[in-house]
Design a protein around this motif. Structure first.
Motif, PDB file in Angstrom:
ATOM      1  N   ASP A  65       0.811  -1.213   0.000  1.00 34.14           N
ATOM      2  CA  ASP A  65       0.000   0.000   0.000  1.00 34.14           C
ATOM      3  C   ASP A  65       0.851   1.272   0.000  1.00 34.14           C
ATOM      4  N   TRP A  66       2.075   1.189   0.521  1.00 32.18           N
ATOM      5  CA  TRP A  66       2.939   2.371   0.545  1.00 32.18           C
ATOM      6  C   TRP A  66       3.517   2.708  -0.829  1.00 32.18           C
ATOM      7  N   PHE A  67       3.429   1.762  -1.748  1.00 31.18           N
ATOM      8  CA  PHE A  67       4.024   1.930  -3.080  1.00 31.18           C
ATOM      9  C   PHE A  67       3.481   3.171  -3.788  1.00 31.18           C
ATOM     10  N   TRP A  68       2.174   3.435  -3.619  1.00 34.19           N
ATOM     11  CA  TRP A  68       1.518   4.472  -4.422  1.00 34.19           C
ATOM     12  C   TRP A  68       1.963   5.867  -4.004  1.00 34.19           C
ATOM     13  N   ALA A  69       2.005   6.124  -2.715  1.00 34.94           N
ATOM     14  CA  ALA A  69       2.457   7.434  -2.244  1.00 34.94           C
ATOM     15  C   ALA A  69       3.946   7.633  -2.550  1.00 34.94           C
ATOM     16  N   LYS A  70       4.727   6.580  -2.353  1.00 32.86           N
ATOM     17  CA  LYS A  70       6.166   6.690  -2.616  1.00 32.86           C
ATOM     18  C   LYS A  70       6.432   7.079  -4.067  1.00 32.86           C
ATOM     19  N   ASN A  71       5.615   6.567  -4.983  1.00 29.68           N
ATOM     20  CA  ASN A  71       5.801   6.853  -6.404  1.00 29.68           C
ATOM     21  C   ASN A  71       4.931   8.009  -6.892  1.00 29.68           C
ATOM     22  N   ARG A  72       4.362   8.747  -5.932  1.00 38.12           N
ATOM     23  CA  ARG A  72       3.570   9.952  -6.234  1.00 38.12           C
ATOM     24  C   ARG A  72       2.435   9.652  -7.203  1.00 38.12           C
ATOM     25  N   LEU A  73       1.728   8.583  -6.899  1.00 39.30           N
ATOM     26  CA  LEU A  73       0.544   8.206  -7.667  1.00 39.30           C
ATOM     27  C   LEU A  73      -0.665   8.448  -6.766  1.00 39.30           C
ATOM     28  N   ASN A  74      -1.424   9.476  -7.080  1.00 38.29           N
ATOM     29  CA  ASN A  74      -2.553   9.885  -6.248  1.00 38.29           C
ATOM     30  C   ASN A  74      -3.762   9.007  -6.545  1.00 38.29           C
ATOM     31  N   LEU A  75      -4.285   8.322  -5.526  1.00 39.52           N
ATOM     32  CA  LEU A  75      -5.405   7.398  -5.703  1.00 39.52           C
ATOM     33  C   LEU A  75      -6.688   8.033  -5.182  1.00 39.52           C
ATOM     34  N   VAL A  76      -7.729   7.973  -6.006  1.00 40.79           N
ATOM     35  CA  VAL A  76      -9.041   8.491  -5.626  1.00 40.79           C
ATOM     36  C   VAL A  76     -10.059   7.377  -5.813  1.00 40.79           C
ATOM     37  N   GLN A  77     -10.718   6.965  -4.725  1.00 37.80           N
ATOM     38  CA  GLN A  77     -11.772   5.953  -4.846  1.00 37.80           C
ATOM     39  C   GLN A  77     -13.109   6.671  -4.898  1.00 37.80           C
ATOM     40  N   ALA A  78     -13.667   6.750  -6.106  1.00 34.33           N
ATOM     41  CA  ALA A  78     -14.941   7.442  -6.319  1.00 34.33           C
ATOM     42  C   ALA A  78     -15.499   7.018  -7.670  1.00 34.33           C
ATOM     43  N   LEU A  79     -16.803   7.178  -7.822  1.00 36.45           N
ATOM     44  CA  LEU A  79     -17.469   6.854  -9.077  1.00 36.45           C
ATOM     45  C   LEU A  79     -17.468   8.066  -9.988  1.00 36.45           C
ATOM     46  N   VAL A  80     -17.014   7.883 -11.220  1.00 28.77           N
ATOM     47  CA  VAL A  80     -17.075   8.954 -12.217  1.00 28.77           C
ATOM     48  C   VAL A  80     -18.472   8.959 -12.829  1.00 28.77           C
ATOM     49  N   GLU A  81     -19.169  10.060 -12.669  1.00 31.75           N
ATOM     50  CA  GLU A  81     -20.521  10.157 -13.217  1.00 31.75           C
ATOM     51  C   GLU A  81     -20.532  10.746 -14.617  1.00 31.75           C
ATOM     52  N   LYS A  82     -19.562  11.619 -14.891  1.00 30.03           N
ATOM     53  CA  LYS A  82     -19.566  12.302 -16.192  1.00 30.03           C
ATOM     54  C   LYS A  82     -18.184  12.875 -16.455  1.00 30.03           C
ATOM     55  N   VAL A  83     -17.838  12.970 -17.729  1.00 28.86           N
ATOM     56  CA  VAL A  83     -16.614  13.666 -18.125  1.00 28.86           C
ATOM     57  C   VAL A  83     -17.017  14.865 -18.980  1.00 28.86           C
ATOM     58  N   ASP A  84     -16.625  16.043 -18.561  1.00 28.44           N
ATOM     59  CA  ASP A  84     -16.850  17.271 -19.318  1.00 28.44           C
ATOM     60  C   ASP A  84     -15.628  17.490 -20.200  1.00 28.44           C
ATOM     61  N   PHE A  85     -15.682  16.927 -21.401  1.00 24.23           N
ATOM     62  CA  PHE A  85     -14.520  16.967 -22.281  1.00 24.23           C
ATOM     63  C   PHE A  85     -14.179  18.386 -22.720  1.00 24.23           C
ATOM     64  N   SER A  86     -15.176  19.237 -22.872  1.00 24.08           N
ATOM     65  CA  SER A  86     -14.930  20.610 -23.328  1.00 24.08           C
ATOM     66  C   SER A  86     -14.102  21.393 -22.327  1.00 24.08           C
ATOM     67  N   ASN A  87     -14.376  21.182 -21.049  1.00 22.53           N
ATOM     68  CA  ASN A  87     -13.674  21.922 -20.000  1.00 22.53           C
ATOM     69  C   ASN A  87     -12.623  21.078 -19.278  1.00 22.53           C
ATOM     70  N   LYS A  88     -12.396  19.865 -19.768  1.00 26.77           N
ATOM     71  CA  LYS A  88     -11.397  18.964 -19.209  1.00 26.77           C
ATOM     72  C   LYS A  88     -11.613  18.750 -17.703  1.00 26.77           C
ATOM     73  N   LYS A  89     -12.850  18.335 -17.370  1.00 27.29           N
ATOM     74  CA  LYS A  89     -13.196  18.084 -15.985  1.00 27.29           C
ATOM     75  C   LYS A  89     -13.817  16.697 -15.835  1.00 27.29           C
ATOM     76  N   ILE A  90     -13.460  16.007 -14.759  1.00 22.94           N
ATOM     77  CA  ILE A  90     -14.062  14.728 -14.394  1.00 22.94           C
ATOM     78  C   ILE A  90     -14.994  14.988 -13.220  1.00 22.94           C
ATOM     79  N   LEU A  91     -16.270  14.660 -13.376  1.00 20.07           N
ATOM     80  CA  LEU A  91     -17.265  14.922 -12.346  1.00 20.07           C
ATOM     81  C   LEU A  91     -17.537  13.636 -11.577  1.00 20.07           C
ATOM     82  N   LEU A  92     -17.376  13.692 -10.251  1.00 17.72           N
ATOM     83  CA  LEU A  92     -17.494  12.518  -9.404  1.00 17.72           C
ATOM     84  C   LEU A  92     -18.844  12.464  -8.701  1.00 17.72           C
TER      85      LEU A  92
END
Length: 426
Positions: A65-92
């Motif tokens: 579990d420490w591997f991700w922080a050590k390698n600067r990989l930010n983990l987010v556990q959430a459901l993606v509901e929509k991607v706003d491609f025009s504004n480059k936003k991921i809506l959770l």
């Protein structure tokens, strides 16, 4: 110094995680990995062994579990509901949003359902995610009878899981022979024997028509298209998977059965890429399908895309086709082209042992005698050698003469290569 850009990856399966790891090796770009399934990457192919008691979930995680922080990989556990491609936003689903510069869609597959009456009853499910495994654990507690609908690898895995708990299994497949849309007849029949040997009631040419529940909305019975009724307490739906793209439909992203990509895994939108099971190749590499939901293909896509993201524009080239699996006690591997029906320009060498539980098939071009594919069931062979033979266009005669080179069985296990060579009449 290269300009920093925020790279967001939706999906933490083998494709997405491989891309993240290789981007980190090549750059210092900020990387965010989003998944609603699990916080940490795990081996999806090991789910069955958790149910069977051979492993715990923590054993399926390739990295601490420490591997991700050590390698600067930010983990987010959430459901993606929509991607706003025009504004480059991921809506959770948490009402939060994440901005991106480059977006990698590695959103995998979902279990198929075909609109059967009763398919949403309790005790009816597929097997793809950790949530499916948890549901199966709950749905099979204390039961005695189960039905699996649909042939193929997931169906066999689920059958093995159930019988490990002494649950009686009826296995329905609509094909005339097991998985015969993929396997040649002899291999299909070999696997049928293996399934039946384990006490499973395999019923071919049988299709699901309706799922019947009780007053608590729990499955208790199914009806087939032949109007046969079969009692059950659990119904496993294993009729394949399809790209998990429903939330991307009716957006600016071009999709068909999957997310359409070019040879560089780029979508029609700038700075948006797709890899893994969700992909549909507009121009598939030679000898490959436009949708190819295989673990190692996802891994290669992740490695390839990391190069492009980091400035080395690289085309996806998976090479000679390869896949492997396990049918109860029989290991299976395929290299190159072994279609279920033999093309007119191809001949085949086929060997099967006397116990009828091991076989080797080598397909070769009739005009040149050059091999084009290898099937092995119950015999472990070296991937590097098999792929080299096909890539180098070795003839069937030369391959048969040096079969010992491909042996990968344990040191003191019985080998069959001399027996195979003696049977050859090419």
């Amino acid at each position: 110094m290269p300009t920093q850009k925020h790279i967001c990856i939706i999906g933490n399966g083998i494709a997405g995680i491989t891309a993240a790891r290789h981007i980190r090796k090549l750059s210092d770009h900020p990387i965010t990995i989003i998944s609603s399934e699990s916080t940490y990457f795990y081996s999806r192919t090991a789910l069955m062994y958790i149910y069977m008691g051979h492993m715990k979930f923590e054993h399926t995680k390739p990295y601490e579990d420490w591997f991700w922080a050590k390698n600067r990989l930010n983990l987010v556990q959430a459901l993606v509901e929509k991607v706003d491609f025009s504004n480059k936003k991921i809506l959770l689903s948490t009402s939060e949003s994440i901005d991106y510069d480059d977006l990698i869609l590695a959103i995998g597959s979902k279990s198929n359902r075909f609109g059967w009456p009763g398919q949403d009853l309790k005790g009816v499910q597929g097997l793809y995610s950790i949530q499916d495994l948890e549901a199966m654990e709950a749905n099979t507690q204390g039961i005695k009878k189960a039905i699996i609908v649909g042939g193929g690898l997931i169906g066999v895995e689920m059958a093995e899981m159930l019988i490990s708990r002494k649950i009686k299994v009826t296995f329905l497949a609509r094909e005339s022979n097991f998985w015969d849309n993929v396997l040649p007849l002899e291999e299909a029949q070999l696997i049928e024997r293996e399934i039946k040997k384990h006490g499973i009631d395999l019923r071919l040419n049988s299709e699901l028509a309706e799922i019947i529940g009780d007053e608590t909305n729990k499955v208790v019975q199914i009806k087939t298209k032949a109007n046969e009724t079969i009692d059950c307490e659990f119904l496993g739906i294993t009729v394949g998977v399809s790209p998990n793209i429903d939330f991307l439909k009716n957006t600016d992203l071009e999709v068909s059965k999957g997310i359409l990509v070019n040879e560089y895994l780029q979508t029609n939108l700038p700075n948006v890429y797709a890899i893994g099971d969700c992909v549909e190749h507009q121009n598939p590499p030679e000898g490959r399908r436009n949708i190819e939901q295989i673990w190692y293909s996802g891994k290669i896509m992740g490695e390839t895309l990391a190069q492009t993201i980091c400035g080395n524009h690289t085309q996806y080239e998976p090479g000679i086709f390869y896949n492997s699996a396990k049918f109860f006690d029989i290991e299976y591997s395929v290299y190159g082209s072994i279609p279920n029906n033999l093309p007119d320009n191809v001949s085949t060498f086929y060997w099967e042992n006397k116990a009828a539980n091991k076989c080797l098939r080598i397909n070769f071009d009739i005009a040149t005698n050059q091999i084009v594919g290898i099937h092995a069931f119950g015999i472990r062979i070296r991937q590097s050698i098999a792929i080299k033979w096909i890539k180098n266009k070795n003839t069937i005669a030369s391959v048969l003469s040096e079969l010992e080179k491909v042996n990968f069985d344990a040191e003191f296990s019985k080998t069959y290569f001399s027996e195979i060579q003696e049977s050859a009449t090419i």
